[in-house]
Design a protein around this motif. Structure first.
Motif, PDB file in Angstrom:
ATOM      1  N   TYR A  90      -8.074 100.630 -73.427  1.00  0.00           N
ATOM      2  CA  TYR A  90      -8.635  99.696 -73.569  1.00  0.00           C
ATOM      3  C   TYR A  90      -8.918 100.436 -75.757  1.00  0.00           C
ATOM      4  CZ  TYR A  90      -8.710  96.794 -68.657  1.00  0.00           C
ATOM      5  OH  TYR A  90      -8.849  96.900 -68.202  1.00  0.00           O
ATOM      6  N   GLN A  91      -8.265  98.930 -76.359  1.00  0.00           N
ATOM      7  CA  GLN A  91      -8.929 100.197 -77.311  1.00  0.00           C
ATOM      8  C   GLN A  91      -7.785  98.757 -77.799  1.00  0.00           C
ATOM      9  OE1 GLN A  91      -8.433 103.344 -76.586  1.00  0.00           O
ATOM     10  NE2 GLN A  91      -6.015 102.970 -76.016  1.00  0.00           N
ATOM     11  N   VAL A  92      -8.234  98.816 -79.564  1.00  0.00           N
ATOM     12  CA  VAL A  92      -6.770  97.978 -80.594  1.00  0.00           C
ATOM     13  C   VAL A  92      -5.637  98.711 -80.554  1.00  0.00           C
ATOM     14  CG1 VAL A  92      -6.272  97.896 -82.755  1.00  0.00           C
ATOM     15  CG2 VAL A  92      -8.540  97.297 -82.102  1.00  0.00           C
ATOM     16  N   GLY A  93      -4.450  99.187 -80.587  1.00  0.00           N
ATOM     17  CA  GLY A  93      -3.519  98.927 -80.188  1.00  0.00           C
ATOM     18  C   GLY A  93      -2.902  99.399 -78.641  1.00  0.00           C
ATOM     19  N   GLY A  94      -3.908  99.224 -77.962  1.00  0.00           N
ATOM     20  CA  GLY A  94      -3.934  99.447 -76.249  1.00  0.00           C
ATOM     21  C   GLY A  94      -3.246 100.675 -76.130  1.00  0.00           C
ATOM     22  N   LYS A  95      -1.852 100.371 -74.980  1.00  0.00           N
ATOM     23  CA  LYS A  95      -1.203 101.340 -74.310  1.00  0.00           C
ATOM     24  C   LYS A  95      -0.148 102.096 -75.508  1.00  0.00           C
ATOM     25  CE  LYS A  95      -0.065  99.620 -70.746  1.00  0.00           C
ATOM     26  NZ  LYS A  95      -1.004  98.832 -70.264  1.00  0.00           N
ATOM     27  N   SER A  96       0.276 101.533 -76.514  1.00  0.00           N
ATOM     28  CA  SER A  96       0.341 101.677 -77.679  1.00  0.00           C
ATOM     29  C   SER A  96       0.869 103.176 -77.929  1.00  0.00           C
ATOM     30  CB  SER A  96       1.269 100.413 -79.276  1.00  0.00           C
ATOM     31  OG  SER A  96       0.525 100.636 -79.258  1.00  0.00           O
ATOM     32  N   SER A 117      -4.298  93.462 -78.667  1.00  0.00           N
ATOM     33  CA  SER A 117      -3.928  94.439 -79.662  1.00  0.00           C
ATOM     34  C   SER A 117      -2.782  95.383 -79.051  1.00  0.00           C
ATOM     35  CB  SER A 117      -4.990  94.684 -80.388  1.00  0.00           C
ATOM     36  OG  SER A 117      -5.266  95.332 -79.861  1.00  0.00           O
ATOM     37  N   GLY A 118      -2.263  95.561 -77.837  1.00  0.00           N
ATOM     38  CA  GLY A 118      -1.127  96.861 -77.597  1.00  0.00           C
ATOM     39  C   GLY A 118      -0.047  96.244 -78.198  1.00  0.00           C
ATOM     40  N   ILE A 119       1.011  96.400 -77.221  1.00  0.00           N
ATOM     41  CA  ILE A 119       2.446  96.611 -77.836  1.00  0.00           C
ATOM     42  C   ILE A 119       3.063  94.550 -77.938  1.00  0.00           C
ATOM     43  CG2 ILE A 119       4.169  96.201 -77.394  1.00  0.00           C
ATOM     44  CD1 ILE A 119       3.959  99.192 -76.041  1.00  0.00           C
ATOM     45  N   SER A 120       2.329  93.850 -77.536  1.00  0.00           N
ATOM     46  CA  SER A 120       2.988  92.677 -77.432  1.00  0.00           C
ATOM     47  C   SER A 120       1.659  92.043 -78.173  1.00  0.00           C
ATOM     48  CB  SER A 120       2.901  92.002 -75.935  1.00  0.00           C
ATOM     49  OG  SER A 120       2.083  91.751 -75.496  1.00  0.00           O
ATOM     50  N   GLY A 121       0.607  92.076 -78.004  1.00  0.00           N
ATOM     51  CA  GLY A 121      -0.261  91.024 -79.175  1.00  0.00           C
ATOM     52  C   GLY A 121      -0.006  91.549 -80.465  1.00  0.00           C
ATOM     53  N   LEU A 123      -8.480  88.718 -80.730  1.00  0.00           N
ATOM     54  CA  LEU A 123      -9.365  89.640 -79.771  1.00  0.00           C
ATOM     55  C   LEU A 123      -9.146  90.539 -78.827  1.00  0.00           C
ATOM     56  CD1 LEU A 123     -10.587  85.942 -78.423  1.00  0.00           C
ATOM     57  CD2 LEU A 123     -12.173  87.273 -80.123  1.00  0.00           C
ATOM     58  N   GLU A 124     -10.000  91.411 -78.895  1.00  0.00           N
ATOM     59  CA  GLU A 124      -9.740  93.085 -78.105  1.00  0.00           C
ATOM     60  C   GLU A 124     -10.862  93.555 -78.001  1.00  0.00           C
ATOM     61  OE1 GLU A 124      -7.083  95.207 -77.917  1.00  0.00           O
ATOM     62  OE2 GLU A 124      -9.070  95.945 -76.127  1.00  0.00           O
ATOM     63  N   ARG A 125     -10.257  93.643 -76.553  1.00  0.00           N
ATOM     64  CA  ARG A 125     -12.032  93.997 -75.470  1.00  0.00           C
ATOM     65  C   ARG A 125     -12.857  95.618 -75.504  1.00  0.00           C
ATOM     66  NH1 ARG A 125     -11.363  93.881 -69.353  1.00  0.00           N
ATOM     67  NH2 ARG A 125     -13.428  94.978 -69.705  1.00  0.00           N
ATOM     68  N   GLY A 126     -11.580  96.783 -76.652  1.00  0.00           N
ATOM     69  CA  GLY A 126     -12.258  97.993 -76.523  1.00  0.00           C
ATOM     70  C   GLY A 126     -11.933  97.964 -78.389  1.00  0.00           C
ATOM     71  N   PRO A 138      10.008  98.398 -69.975  1.00  0.00           N
ATOM     72  CA  PRO A 138      10.119  97.172 -70.122  1.00  0.00           C
ATOM     73  C   PRO A 138       9.438  96.692 -71.678  1.00  0.00           C
ATOM     74  CG  PRO A 138       8.139  98.091 -69.405  1.00  0.00           C
ATOM     75  CD  PRO A 138       9.361  99.230 -69.413  1.00  0.00           C
ATOM     76  N   SER A 139       9.204  97.471 -72.154  1.00  0.00           N
ATOM     77  CA  SER A 139       8.223  96.708 -73.613  1.00  0.00           C
ATOM     78  C   SER A 139       8.749  96.382 -74.666  1.00  0.00           C
ATOM     79  CB  SER A 139       7.198  97.969 -74.018  1.00  0.00           C
ATOM     80  OG  SER A 139       6.192  98.986 -73.339  1.00  0.00           O
ATOM     81  N   LEU A 140      10.208  96.615 -75.195  1.00  0.00           N
ATOM     82  CA  LEU A 140      11.007  96.362 -76.079  1.00  0.00           C
ATOM     83  C   LEU A 140      11.095  95.178 -75.445  1.00  0.00           C
ATOM     84  CD1 LEU A 140      12.858  97.303 -78.424  1.00  0.00           C
ATOM     85  CD2 LEU A 140      14.532  96.791 -77.153  1.00  0.00           C
ATOM     86  N   TRP A 146       2.269 105.081 -74.991  1.00  0.00           N
ATOM     87  CA  TRP A 146       3.124 105.528 -74.262  1.00  0.00           C
ATOM     88  C   TRP A 146       4.639 106.253 -74.464  1.00  0.00           C
ATOM     89  CZ3 TRP A 146       7.755 101.765 -76.476  1.00  0.00           C
ATOM     90  CH2 TRP A 146       7.482 101.528 -77.352  1.00  0.00           C
ATOM     91  N   ALA A 147       5.596 106.659 -73.754  1.00  0.00           N
ATOM     92  CA  ALA A 147       6.709 107.695 -74.310  1.00  0.00           C
ATOM     93  C   ALA A 147       7.791 106.974 -74.983  1.00  0.00           C
ATOM     94  CB  ALA A 147       7.160 107.579 -72.169  1.00  0.00           C
ATOM     95  N   ARG A 148       7.793 105.911 -75.463  1.00  0.00           N
ATOM     96  CA  ARG A 148       8.405 104.933 -76.585  1.00  0.00           C
ATOM     97  C   ARG A 148      10.003 104.797 -76.425  1.00  0.00           C
ATOM     98  NH1 ARG A 148       5.442 109.805 -77.327  1.00  0.00           N
ATOM     99  NH2 ARG A 148       7.647 110.594 -77.030  1.00  0.00           N
ATOM    100  N   GLN A 149      10.576 104.901 -74.726  1.00  0.00           N
ATOM    101  CA  GLN A 149      12.186 104.973 -74.697  1.00  0.00           C
ATOM    102  C   GLN A 149      12.031 102.938 -74.768  1.00  0.00           C
ATOM    103  OE1 GLN A 149      13.715 107.385 -73.379  1.00  0.00           O
ATOM    104  NE2 GLN A 149      12.161 108.561 -74.662  1.00  0.00           N
ATOM    105  N   THR A 150      12.911 103.059 -75.229  1.00  0.00           N
ATOM    106  CA  THR A 150      12.977 101.515 -75.546  1.00  0.00           C
ATOM    107  C   THR A 150      14.301 101.309 -75.059  1.00  0.00           C
ATOM    108  OG1 THR A 150      13.269 102.132 -77.332  1.00  0.00           O
ATOM    109  CG2 THR A 150      12.081 101.094 -76.879  1.00  0.00           C
ATOM    110  N   VAL A 154     -14.329  90.856 -74.836  1.00  0.00           N
ATOM    111  CA  VAL A 154     -13.334  90.528 -73.645  1.00  0.00           C
ATOM    112  C   VAL A 154     -12.824  89.488 -73.309  1.00  0.00           C
ATOM    113  CG1 VAL A 154     -13.437  90.779 -71.372  1.00  0.00           C
ATOM    114  CG2 VAL A 154     -14.882  92.717 -72.775  1.00  0.00           C
ATOM    115  N   VAL A 155     -12.183  89.152 -73.675  1.00  0.00           N
ATOM    116  CA  VAL A 155     -12.160  87.352 -73.376  1.00  0.00           C
ATOM    117  C   VAL A 155     -12.386  86.855 -71.565  1.00  0.00           C
ATOM    118  CG1 VAL A 155     -10.335  85.380 -73.092  1.00  0.00           C
ATOM    119  CG2 VAL A 155     -10.704  87.040 -75.281  1.00  0.00           C
ATOM    120  N   GLN A 156     -12.747  86.430 -71.715  1.00  0.00           N
ATOM    121  CA  GLN A 156     -13.535  86.243 -69.866  1.00  0.00           C
ATOM    122  C   GLN A 156     -12.562  85.025 -69.929  1.00  0.00           C
ATOM    123  OE1 GLN A 156     -17.149  83.324 -69.363  1.00  0.00           O
ATOM    124  NE2 GLN A 156     -17.515  84.720 -68.032  1.00  0.00           N
TER     125      GLN A 156
END
Ligand SMILES: Cc1cc2nc3c(=O)[nH]c(=O)nc-3n(C[C@H](O)[C@H](O)[C@H](O)COP(=O)(O)OP(=O)(O)OC[C@H]3O[C@@H](n4cnc5c(N)ncnc54)[C@H](O)[C@@H]3O)c2cc1C
Ligand code: SF4
Lengths: 183, 572
Positions: free
Chosen positions: B115-121, B21-25, B42-45, B548-550, B124-128, B271-273
């Motif tokens: 590892y949480q809903v939102g992931g590293k979003s 459920s991070g930036i891409s999810g 599905l989010e592991r955190g 890369p995230s954009l 992040w330092a938001r550079q796009t 956790v998706v196995q």
């Protein structure tokens, strides 16, 4: 204040107090429980006097009002390595001995100027033993940090803005003093 | 199956599943639910609700027990994450601690995770910045990796699509190597940054210093208010989570949007196995999940699956999804799965002092962080003895000086009267690396984590190209500083910095034309298992030097659009 309640609230106090209750300093047991460093009650009290010498009460609050020596001990205990901690405690011992040798009067009762003069001998880090210098450096750094990053200082002296709501460039400089507002 | 009594198969069946459920999810969730698909995320955190689960967001400096410094015991227990510049008391709760999620470093690699809903979003330092054809054509022109199966024209409309929703501030700079986007007003360059920008424009024909483009609402549009987000208030405390929704995070933007559709089921602690492959159908039918609280194994089913667990975790899941048909991991007939992992070179800085301009200062804080120097090396033709190039961050600031000498009332006075000092300027390198077969991740054969997942072995290292590029950055940016008249120039290679700390790890399940040398096709679809899509960093054929995230966002929206239209045509 009930001393035990006071001690329980210490974490909170260290976080943001503007005024640390004076009567707590007069108590008969240590005010802070440390995990790694061992400090006697007498040493804790002496440290309060050293911190007060660095940041004395003037027209504005001083170290004792703010419990800054407890911040020094908290940081020493949690953020410094063993070697620094050992140097500090050894330095504190040496400092107590040195103060006792210098005058029969307890350090706490020396005039401010005399207390300052003793501390200043360690200011450039060259005069004392390595332990004394380490003790002084850590105590001074953390007293200053505790002071400048206190609620009192950051709301009354150099104001910290949580929500600046602006980024202005090319702002003309009227005075080099930046105390009014943080950039 | 262990869980027959818990719920029926029907209740565990969805139209689509998103892993992560991070930036891409978050984007996959928003797009799929927006198109009417019942979607399980599905989010592991744990869950992190926007505005509610940001415990430190409104704290003042004095409210942090150690004034934001991490205690030594935490640093000693977690040397890897402690090397991340953003790991402090105010955001430590959004970072994975080393001990909780071990992995094996065949070579030093600092794997930074959220590892949480939102992931590293959240962090992040938001550079796009957008890529251009100079990037997509890179591997073909310079003869490394494999040719990208797409070009800029394929993704440009999708950049526009995600930019409008996410909110990207920047200026139309008209630079071919760094295409303009759908921008909210850019944050300004300050006096010295502007001077440097002008100098560079005059002194070099193909170099630019522009305002950094970033995912902040400098001037929100109706679409952002609709998300419940308002104008960025220049706090620059973003890593704590922003109560204003001033920057883009899944938590502030895509996830609540998907939730509002009524089509999303969000399942944290899952956790998706592995992905379940059905030999008869020749498709994936669902995923196997381990509930992190109960350790129970549960299966969920769907017609399409989006894998968005962040680059290396996505590799793990695919590698762990074995079947008779795919004994080496899902879609891995080619054997390239887990290989050609690459990253970004954040290996050097140049700093200097600036004479003059002392009649000016700045006020407030700049969420963009300053300026950006787009790649200028080897753009139109190969001109150095290394491949590809680097971008650089650029920032100038007015220093302040506090006299902290002495003790007593004199000291108190000087502490309360900090003085403006001179201007300083700094730059950091962001270089492209060449994906290589020898930079890989794989699963350990024996060791497992507490959820039964094999531990990941990471074997990624710098090479000669990286070293040459780093030196070139120091030389070139050093020279730009010198010709600009900056003083006391300090060029430094960042010592002891392992790959990974750039937090831009990519590849392992790369896109390509040919199933023999790649895992995904031009729609981010697994060549040989066409209802599984990978749209996070794992898909990246090469790395360019942009943040890369954009690009992950744009790939995700584009891929969902394709997948759903294929479903509608009955092809999936
Ligand atoms: C301090 C910092 C600064 C950064 N700065 C920038 C920047 O300026 N610009 C930029 O473009 N990028 C930046 N990044 C990188 C950026 O955060 C990532 O590229 C981006 O978040 C990747 O998105 P993702 O969806 O692939 O992964 P993530 O956002 O990490 O989300 C992946 C999610 O999947 C979950 N997950 C993992 N494994 C499983 C599993 N097996 N089952 C279920 N769920 C799973 C994770 O818990 C996580 O929530 C930065 C990162 C950090 C930490
Ligand atoms: S800079 Fe903007 S986005 Fe970041 S915390 Fe602040 S208001 Fe929020």
């Amino acid at each position: 204040m009930d001393r035990r309640v006071a001690i329980k609230n210490l974490a909170l106090v260290l976080g943001g107090a503007t005024l640390f209750p004076k009567d707590m300093l007069a108590g008969s047991s240590n005010l802070i429980q440390l995990k790694n460093v061992k400090i006697t009650l007498a040493q804790e009290k002496l440290l309060a006097e050293v911190a007060e010498t660095i940041i004395p009460k003037t027209t504005s609050l001083g170290a004792k009002d703010m419990g800054l020596h407890l911040f020094v001990l908290l940081m020493l205990d949690d953020c410094y390595n063993k070697q620094d901690q050992q140097q500090f405690t050894e330095g504190l011992k040496q400092f107590a001995a040195l103060a006792a040798k210098t005058s029969a009067k307890p350090f706490a009762l020396w005039p401010q100027a005399q207390r300052e003069a003793l501390l200043l001998t360690f200011e450039n880090g060259k005069a004392g033993t390595s332990e004394l210098n380490a003790f002084y450096r850590i105590t001074k750094d953390k007293t200053v940090q505790g002071y400048t990053q206190s609620k009192y200082f950051m709301t009354k002296k150099v104001v910290y803005e949580l929500i600046p709501s602006r980024y202005n460039v090319d702002v003309p400089v009227k005075t080099n003093n930046t105390a009014v507002k943080h950039g | 199956m262990a869980n027959l009594n818990i719920d029926s198969v029907k209740e565990r069946t969805f139209d689509a599943i998103v892993i992560g459920s991070g930036i891409s999810g978050g984007w996959a969730a928003k797009e799929l639910t927006g198109k009417g698909l019942k979607t399980l995320v599905l989010e592991r955190g744990r869950d992190v609700k926007h505005g509610i689960d940001y415990p430190t967001t409104n704290m003042y400096p004095w409210e942090f027990k150690h004034r934001n410094e991490m205690p030594l015991s935490v640093r000693e227990e977690n040397p890897i994450v402690s090397r991340c510049y953003a790991f402090h008391e105010d955001a430590a709760h959004f970072f994975v601690k080393d001990k909780e999620h071990p992995y094996i470093q065949e070579k030093p690699f600092d794997w930074i995770r959220g590892y949480q809903v939102g992931g590293k979003s959240l962090l992040w330092a938001r550079q796009t910045q957008r890529w251009s054809d100079f990037d997509f054509e890179g591997p073909a022109r310079d003869g490394f990796a494999v040719d990208w199966p797409i070009r800029y024209a394929d993704i440009a409309p999708w950049y526009s699509y995600v930019e409008k929703f996410a909110g990207i501030s920047g200026n139309k700079d008209g630079i071919a190597e760094l295409p303009d986007g759908e921008f909210l007003p850019g944050f300004p360059l300050n006096t010295v940054e502007k001077y440097f920008s002008d100098h560079v424009k005059k002194a070099y024909s193909n170099r630019h210093v522009i305002s950094a483009r970033c995912a902040h609402l400098s001037k929100p549009e109706p679409i952002h208010f609709e998300q419940g987000r308002v104008q960025c208030q220049n706090r620059v405390l973003c890593q704590r989570g922003c109560p204003f929704g001033g920057y883009f995070s899944s938590n502030a933007s895509t996830i609540p949007w998907a939730m509002k559709s009524g089509n999303m089921t969000l399942r944290p602690f899952s956790v998706v196995q592995s992905i379940i492959y059905d030999e008869n159908k020749g498709k994936a039918t669902g995923v196997r999940v381990i509930d992190t609280n109960t350790k129970e194994v549960i299966e969920y089913y769907a017609r399409i699956i989006f894998v968005n667990a962040a680059a290396l975790n996505t590799n793990m899941i695919l590698l762990n999804s074995t079947s008779n048909r795919f004994p080496n991991g899902l879609g891995n007939d080619s054997g390239v799965l887990g290989k050609y992992v690459a990253f970004h070179l954040y290996t050097a800085t140049v700093n200097a002092d600036v004479d003059g301009y002392t009649e000016f200062k700045t006020e407030g804080r700049n969420p963009a962080g300053g300026g950006y120097i787009p790649r200028f090396r080897n753009v139109y033709k190969q001109e150095t003895d290394f491949l590809r190039g680097y971008a650089a961050g650029l920032g100038a600031y007015r220093s302040t000086h506090t006299d902290s000498s002495g003790v007593g009332s004199k000291l108190k006075d000087s502490l309360a009267n900090p003085q403006l000092g001179g201007w300083r300027v700094g730059s950091h390198m962001m270089g492209e690396t060449i994906p290589k077969e020898s930079n890989y991740v794989k699963l350990d054969k024996d060791q497992k984590d507490q959820w039964g997942m094999p531990l990941l072995r990471i074997s990624v290292d710098y090479d000669d190209n990286d070293r040459k590029m780093t030196n070139d950055y120091l030389e070139q940016v050093g020279e730009m500083f010198e010709t600009a008249g900056f003083k006391n120039i300090r060029k430094e290679i960042t010592q002891g910095k392992a790959p990974g700390l750039d937090i831009h790890e990519m590849g392992g399940a790369r896109m390509g034309h040919d199933p023999k040398t790649s895992i995904l096709n031009k729609w981010n679809q697994v060549h040989t298992c066409n209802n599984v899509f990978v749209t996070d960093g794992a898909c990246m054929t090469s790395t360019a030097c942009q943040n890369p995230s954009l690009t992950y966002m744009a790939f995700t929206a584009r891929s969902v659009d394709y997948a759903v239209s294929e479903m509608k045509k009955g092809n999936l």
